[in-house]
Design a protein around this motif. Sequence first.
Motif, PDB file in Angstrom:
ATOM      1  N   UNK A  40     -19.788  16.097   2.644  1.00 25.45           N
ATOM      2  CA  UNK A  40     -19.241  16.059   4.008  1.00 25.45           C
ATOM      3  C   UNK A  40     -20.290  16.487   5.024  1.00 25.45           C
ATOM      4  N   UNK A  41     -21.021  17.562   4.702  1.00 23.81           N
ATOM      5  CA  UNK A  41     -22.022  18.085   5.625  1.00 23.81           C
ATOM      6  C   UNK A  41     -23.170  17.092   5.828  1.00 23.81           C
ATOM      7  N   UNK A  42     -23.760  16.601   4.726  1.00 25.07           N
ATOM      8  CA  UNK A  42     -24.960  15.782   4.857  1.00 25.07           C
ATOM      9  C   UNK A  42     -24.659  14.336   5.249  1.00 25.07           C
ATOM     10  N   UNK A  43     -23.525  13.821   4.849  1.00 26.70           N
ATOM     11  CA  UNK A  43     -23.185  12.474   5.327  1.00 26.70           C
ATOM     12  C   UNK A  43     -22.888  12.513   6.825  1.00 26.70           C
ATOM     13  N   UNK A  44     -22.294  13.608   7.282  1.00 27.39           N
ATOM     14  CA  UNK A  44     -22.075  13.758   8.713  1.00 27.39           C
ATOM     15  C   UNK A  44     -23.375  13.955   9.472  1.00 27.39           C
ATOM     16  N   UNK A  45     -24.319  14.659   8.848  1.00 29.85           N
ATOM     17  CA  UNK A  45     -25.596  14.955   9.505  1.00 29.85           C
ATOM     18  C   UNK A  45     -26.509  13.737   9.576  1.00 29.85           C
ATOM     19  N   UNK A  46     -26.596  12.983   8.474  1.00 25.22           N
ATOM     20  CA  UNK A  46     -27.547  11.873   8.399  1.00 25.22           C
ATOM     21  C   UNK A  46     -26.903  10.494   8.495  1.00 25.22           C
ATOM     22  N   UNK A  47     -25.583  10.424   8.400  1.00 28.27           N
ATOM     23  CA  UNK A  47     -24.910   9.128   8.459  1.00 28.27           C
ATOM     24  C   UNK A  47     -25.064   8.298   7.206  1.00 28.27           C
ATOM     25  N   UNK A  48     -25.279   8.934   6.045  1.00 25.44           N
ATOM     26  CA  UNK A  48     -25.466   8.200   4.804  1.00 25.44           C
ATOM     27  C   UNK A  48     -24.160   7.543   4.354  1.00 25.44           C
ATOM     28  N   UNK A  49     -24.282   6.337   3.757  1.00 17.58           N
ATOM     29  CA  UNK A  49     -23.134   5.778   3.041  1.00 17.58           C
ATOM     30  C   UNK A  49     -23.120   6.405   1.644  1.00 17.58           C
ATOM     31  N   UNK A  50     -22.150   6.040   0.811  1.00 20.75           N
ATOM     32  CA  UNK A  50     -21.997   6.706  -0.483  1.00 20.75           C
ATOM     33  C   UNK A  50     -23.202   6.482  -1.395  1.00 20.75           C
ATOM     34  N   UNK A  51     -23.748   5.275  -1.379  1.00 18.56           N
ATOM     35  CA  UNK A  51     -24.905   4.989  -2.234  1.00 18.56           C
ATOM     36  C   UNK A  51     -26.131   5.794  -1.779  1.00 18.56           C
ATOM     37  N   UNK A  52     -26.353   5.857  -0.481  1.00 15.70           N
ATOM     38  CA  UNK A  52     -27.479   6.624   0.060  1.00 15.70           C
ATOM     39  C   UNK A  52     -27.301   8.112  -0.220  1.00 15.70           C
ATOM     40  N   UNK A  53     -26.050   8.569  -0.147  1.00 13.42           N
ATOM     41  CA  UNK A  53     -25.786   9.977  -0.413  1.00 13.42           C
ATOM     42  C   UNK A  53     -26.064  10.323  -1.868  1.00 13.42           C
TER      43      UNK A  53
END
Length: 377
Positions: free
Chosen positions: A179-192
């Motif tokens: 939640x924190x890093x996808x919100x910070x960087x805008x990653x999709x699930x694969x990138x995350x």
Amino acid sequence: MIITNVNLVLKDEIVKGSVEVVDGVIRSMSNTSSQLPQAIDGNNGFLMPGLIELHTDNLEKYFAPRPKVDWPPLSAMKAHDTQLIGAGITTVLNALSLGDHRGELRHEILDSQIDTVVQSQKNGTNRVDHRLHLRCEVPHDTTVGIFERYINTPGVQLVSLMDHAPGQRQFVNIEKYRTYYQGKYGYNDAEMAEFEAMQRAFSERWSAPNREDICGQCRERNIPMASHDDATLAHVTESKDLGMVIAEFPTTLEAAKASRDLGLHVLMGAPNVIRGGSHSGNIAAHELASIGALDILSSDYYPVSLLDAVFNLANDSRNSLTLSDAVKLATFNPAQSLQLFDRGVIEEGKRADLLLAQYKHGQAYIDGVWREGIKVF
């Protein structure tokens, strides 16, 4: 200078009276009111030492107010300094992150931030006493080199070591991490998923040797060190063996108690106090206060939270802290942990870094701040 008609928040008690300042130093205190016409009337407020902040990353918000936007350094520094003094903070350690940030602007502006803190302090343009806290992200191959570039910078007062790899320390809860890093960087699930795997690999390769190297260099220079997000007894034992003196944001009750038992000063976030718990789902600061395992408060990312948290804890029936006890968490204790023995307490011969506040409607309001006897807010 005399400030009268105040509640003097001393180390172990509160006394109604006055304080006299000469040449930036507290010369005397009295439990009576001054009748001199030049005395400053404190209107029955609380006079306490100026707050001492050991870990705020608030500076970079002014240097980079929006993604891909930098701001003129001296203007950014002026705004940051103004917010801190307005929050009652008279001594601050600006926490600046060292390590691999994947091209983040915070890495690009690191030189500018450090140079500006040093130069503005040298020029006397700051109202707060600004110093440096180097936050070392240990799971990266670049960290030691960047650390060595800055370790001899004037004003480096504290070094902390941290590892934000997923599944441990701050981010045991992997969903909180995502939640924190996808919100910070805008990653999709694969990138995350790719990011998580990379961070785990970096941690396994670099965290331990970098920790040893950096701590060895700090011990040689007698620079105080802080652990970060310790979660287990093994983490705390390692921190003690490496020479840490502060345990920043322990994530579990076990780690906090062990830190205390081994002589580390336990530091928790004032936002944790105000919000009632950790945004990462870890131990709540008020729980540590209730068992006497809380030594230092830090405003972390929200400067005004520091004074608010002091009054919050003093008024919290779940612990036995008096206002004097709570004030020490943001004044005397952080000063002692860094061997800044000239400040952090209202006593004869100490620096006249002072904060005058009223408490009304459940909030603290600042009436005045003095640094070495000079009114700066």
